[in-house]
Design a protein around this motif. Sequence first.
Motif, PDB file in Angstrom:
ATOM      1  N   UNK A 130       3.117   4.434 -18.237  1.00  0.00           N
ATOM      2  CA  UNK A 130       2.083   5.446 -18.056  1.00  0.00           C
ATOM      3  C   UNK A 130       1.721   5.602 -16.592  1.00  0.00           C
ATOM      4  N   UNK A 131       2.690   5.457 -15.729  1.00  0.00           N
ATOM      5  CA  UNK A 131       2.439   5.585 -14.295  1.00  0.00           C
ATOM      6  C   UNK A 131       3.769   5.793 -13.588  1.00  0.00           C
ATOM      7  N   UNK A 132       3.744   6.525 -12.491  1.00  0.00           N
ATOM      8  CA  UNK A 132       4.956   6.639 -11.683  1.00  0.00           C
ATOM      9  C   UNK A 132       4.842   5.810 -10.413  1.00  0.00           C
ATOM     10  N   UNK A 133       3.752   5.083 -10.282  1.00  0.00           N
ATOM     11  CA  UNK A 133       3.577   4.207  -9.135  1.00  0.00           C
ATOM     12  C   UNK A 133       4.490   2.976  -9.310  1.00  0.00           C
ATOM     13  N   UNK A 147      11.634   8.666 -15.479  1.00  0.00           N
ATOM     14  CA  UNK A 147      10.722   9.198 -16.496  1.00  0.00           C
ATOM     15  C   UNK A 147      10.604   8.225 -17.668  1.00  0.00           C
ATOM     16  N   UNK A 199       8.514   5.446 -16.657  1.00  0.00           N
ATOM     17  CA  UNK A 199       7.139   5.874 -16.397  1.00  0.00           C
ATOM     18  C   UNK A 199       6.407   6.159 -17.695  1.00  0.00           C
ATOM     19  N   UNK A 238       8.942   9.304  -7.995  1.00  0.00           N
ATOM     20  CA  UNK A 238       9.511  10.651  -7.873  1.00  0.00           C
ATOM     21  C   UNK A 238       9.662  11.017  -6.404  1.00  0.00           C
ATOM     22  N   UNK A 239       8.654  10.666  -5.600  1.00  0.00           N
ATOM     23  CA  UNK A 239       8.745  10.959  -4.176  1.00  0.00           C
ATOM     24  C   UNK A 239       9.853  10.140  -3.514  1.00  0.00           C
ATOM     25  N   UNK A 247       0.811  -1.225   0.000  1.00  0.00           N
ATOM     26  CA  UNK A 247       0.000   0.000   0.000  1.00  0.00           C
ATOM     27  C   UNK A 247       0.840   1.270   0.000  1.00  0.00           C
ATOM     28  N   UNK A 289       3.180   2.099  -1.853  1.00  0.00           N
ATOM     29  CA  UNK A 289       3.517   2.628  -3.175  1.00  0.00           C
ATOM     30  C   UNK A 289       2.561   3.741  -3.569  1.00  0.00           C
ATOM     31  N   UNK A 290       1.370   3.774  -2.941  1.00  0.00           N
ATOM     32  CA  UNK A 290       0.441   4.857  -3.245  1.00  0.00           C
ATOM     33  C   UNK A 290       0.751   6.112  -2.438  1.00  0.00           C
ATOM     34  N   UNK A 291       1.484   5.935  -1.331  1.00  0.00           N
ATOM     35  CA  UNK A 291       1.843   7.104  -0.519  1.00  0.00           C
ATOM     36  C   UNK A 291       2.898   7.928  -1.228  1.00  0.00           C
ATOM     37  N   UNK A 292       3.910   7.247  -1.733  1.00  0.00           N
ATOM     38  CA  UNK A 292       5.002   7.947  -2.399  1.00  0.00           C
ATOM     39  C   UNK A 292       5.343   7.174  -3.659  1.00  0.00           C
ATOM     40  N   UNK A 293       5.322   7.849  -4.798  1.00  0.00           N
ATOM     41  CA  UNK A 293       5.654   7.169  -6.045  1.00  0.00           C
ATOM     42  C   UNK A 293       7.160   7.257  -6.282  1.00  0.00           C
TER      43      UNK A 293
END
Lengths: 668, 322
Positions: free
Chosen positions: B161-164, B154, B157, B106-107, B98, B100-104
Amino acid sequence: MNTGPLALSLAGAAVVAALASAASGLLATRWPRTLSWLAFPLLALCGAAALAAGLLALAGASTTTAILPLGLPWLPWHVRLDPLSGVFLLILGVVLVPVAIYGPGYTRVFRNGRDSLAALGVFSGLFVTGMLGVLLADDAFLFMVAWELMSLASYFLVTFQHEVAEYRRAAFLYLLMAHIAGLAILLAFGVLAARGGSFAFAVMRSHPPDALWASVAFALALLGFGTKAGLLPLHLWLPEAHPAAPSHISALMSAVMLKVAVYGFIRVVFELLGPPQWGWGVTLVLVGAVTAVVGVLFALQQTDLKRLLAYSSVENLGIVFLALGLALIFLGSGHPALAALALMAALYQALNHALLKGLLFLGAGAVLHGAHERNLDRLGGLQRRMPRTGLCFLIGCMGMAALPPLNGFVSEWLTFQAALQAWQLGSGLLRILVPVAAAALALTAALGAAAFVRAYGSAFLGRARTRHVRRAHEVGAGMRLAQALLVAACAAAALLPTTVVGLFASVTRQLTGAGLDQAGSRGWLWLTPIAPNVASYAPVPILLVLALLGGSLVWALRPSRQAPVRRADPWDCGYAPPTPRMQYSAAGFAQPIRRVFAMVYALDEDTDAATATHRLLVRDRLWGWLYAPLGAGLDRVADFARRAQTGHVRRYLSWSLITLLVLLWIIS
Amino acid sequence: MDHFLNPLAHALSALLQPLLLLAAAPLLVAWIRRVKARLQNRRGAPLLQPYRDLRKLFAKEAVVARTASPLFRAAPYLVFAATLVAAGTLPLLSLRLPSTAVADAIALIGLLGLARFLLVLAGLDAGTPFGGMGASREMLVSTFAEPALLLVVFTLAMTAHSTNLASMVQTTLNAGLVLRPSYLFALAALLLVAIAECGRIPVDNPATHLELTMIHEGMLLEYSGRHLALMEWAAQLKLALFAALIVDLFLPWGIAAGFAPGALARAALALALKLGVLGALLALAETVLAKMRLFRVPGFLNLAFLLALLGLLSHVILEAAT
């Protein structure tokens, strides 16, 4: 309930309070203390009213117009408060209130000085009035009047300490550039007014110019507003003028006035120019990327704390314009939802920059007030002398370095997310350009972190490098409260991104026709700008886990008898104990990057072994490439024109006669 | 696909995966040292040596420079916590994570940046020349490494099509064995960046004790006792994190989709194998390469940046239609 009229009357009250503050500033000639207990509280009132008006306009997503019984006979002043003005009123208010709280403590030292406190009070009030007027104007005439009021009042604030020659020179450069900017904006409005035959924005909106003239107006608007916002190559006035003003005014100029330029640009380009063209977006992305990278490279080399902050403003405005360019590209190629995302990133960046730069300029002012020094190579060790200012400054630096979970990261993250949607664009050229712009932004972010590590590290950590800095004192309660308020505002922008995005969505709906509907789809905790499975970010859990983890570690590893904490001298390699002079200087810290990016700087450096001195000047190459040749060219033209001015009355009379004859010939 | 069927299992997953990496990090360092020793015809220290070092440091008194501010004492805790939170966003054994949804992705890079920001400030805090030297050099390295790392993310991603991170891994798994030119460029760039970020040869020498050549060690020179232990452990965790990141982004095969015990055991085995191979490769590289002069490092990292940019462009030009 329609909150629009209430919001507009609040904004009107803000203008009245600012004017009253300006008028009460006059009293300071006789009674200097009135500045503290009348002029600044009125400014705080004005800020609070502007903040409330902005919030109401955003929350109600309402547009309210009114016509004032002022102005020209055939063109009364139109005012209008819509969500776009609301965002910038919010920015103005949220910075102005802390500045007004900070002011009395900061200006106390000027009471016994030679500088006129009345000038400070009057022009501060007029400056704020001008900015409010620009934000509320709904016709070009009122816009220009307010714009020039803002420029001229800020000129007098820059030249406040006019006995310093350097400040006079900075102020003159500022005045010159402000006039070029004003001229370009006036011409842009001229182009826009030609079609509908009226200077009212409402008429311009319904009669947009054709594509060619729209591009001409775009170029003029970019020149005009870009000069005010400090875009390359028109940024040189900014690092000269912003540090010259008193620090609370520097905060207003950097945090708010630059945003007013952004506001004007958005108003003209997104609303008045008609359908956007993606070519404009490409121009903006290129200009913004170059501005951001060059701005941060110069910020990294400044040893004057306030100049460093000014160059960092150049960098941040570059990022704002880059995001605006992305919005135009997406809008021009038919992706309004993505344009809304990019526009949101730009507005969020504008808000964050206002909060952080306001905080940092107030911090720099506190350093100047407490240590009487702003040269990083003579500061040092202030964290222990000024712990609260130091903590606020550290938070500001971390925000500027775009670190999670602080607010600078949110806007940077949104910009990256917008750029990563470039795959949806049809044109291959744009699909390449946008990721390259994102790469430039990544480089900017890394360099920005280096610049702010250096700023905080040199000023607040280590040991004091001079004797007077060693005796620095913490500033008074008002000045600390002002910084704490801005830290609280930064925290709100950092931890409640969905709330901010929800507020600002009325602006993207107004300008692009699309809001960020998905942004809060998982609840207020999660920012999901595109869709929850594409990207999400939740700052509150990050902060909570960091605090929990750090706290439990501190508790688990608390000092005990077996493992106490002992204070000792720092490691000296077994030789002489290190002195403050042996620390890395700010100039030395940036030397590796100076060497790698040497082609960007005009370096003037020499070392004298006999006296053991080292001199380093980092100048902008643009002085030599653009400004000096332009100035010399202007001088030559003036020399040529002077030939007509001989001092003989006969010659002047003949010039008049010739002019008269030519005019008669034209008429006939 | 509902990710929130079993809250307890998810909470455990978010809690245990980073702790597992934290526990394994010293072992990875020991393994690299061991392989390096063997390659140099030495016997090398036992695999438990880093754990013993950490235990010893935790039990010792901490000496703090008189010139240091409170930040100096707070930094080790914050650096450790930030690195651990960053590690918590990385799927190791199971994709059902879970956090991975807090910080992707980039985070994640941002959190590593936070750790570095505080580490560099701590280096400057005591006001000694070596701390400043290490701090200045660390910022030079990160100035080039961080953008290259972002570009790698990038590139991937844009394909996913996602940074998750979980989605990115899932995309790679779904695509099967496809040779994408952009992935090759990105992998090369990420390897170079990982070496620089973790302070390994040829950018920095983790075994050096010559102050003038230090980068990471220079900033830690004033630390001792539990503070040093936290800083060392955080650095080891960062190395393991980068190895796990390379595995996740480019070689995720073997990772479990859910919480089935058999799949988890297979995932653990696959991860250990992959990290072991990566560690051995690093040891080999460190044996045959010499440390570079400092001003060769920007060139090294510019290569990484260019490779990542090439990866991004080749994705846009060659693969965008897919």
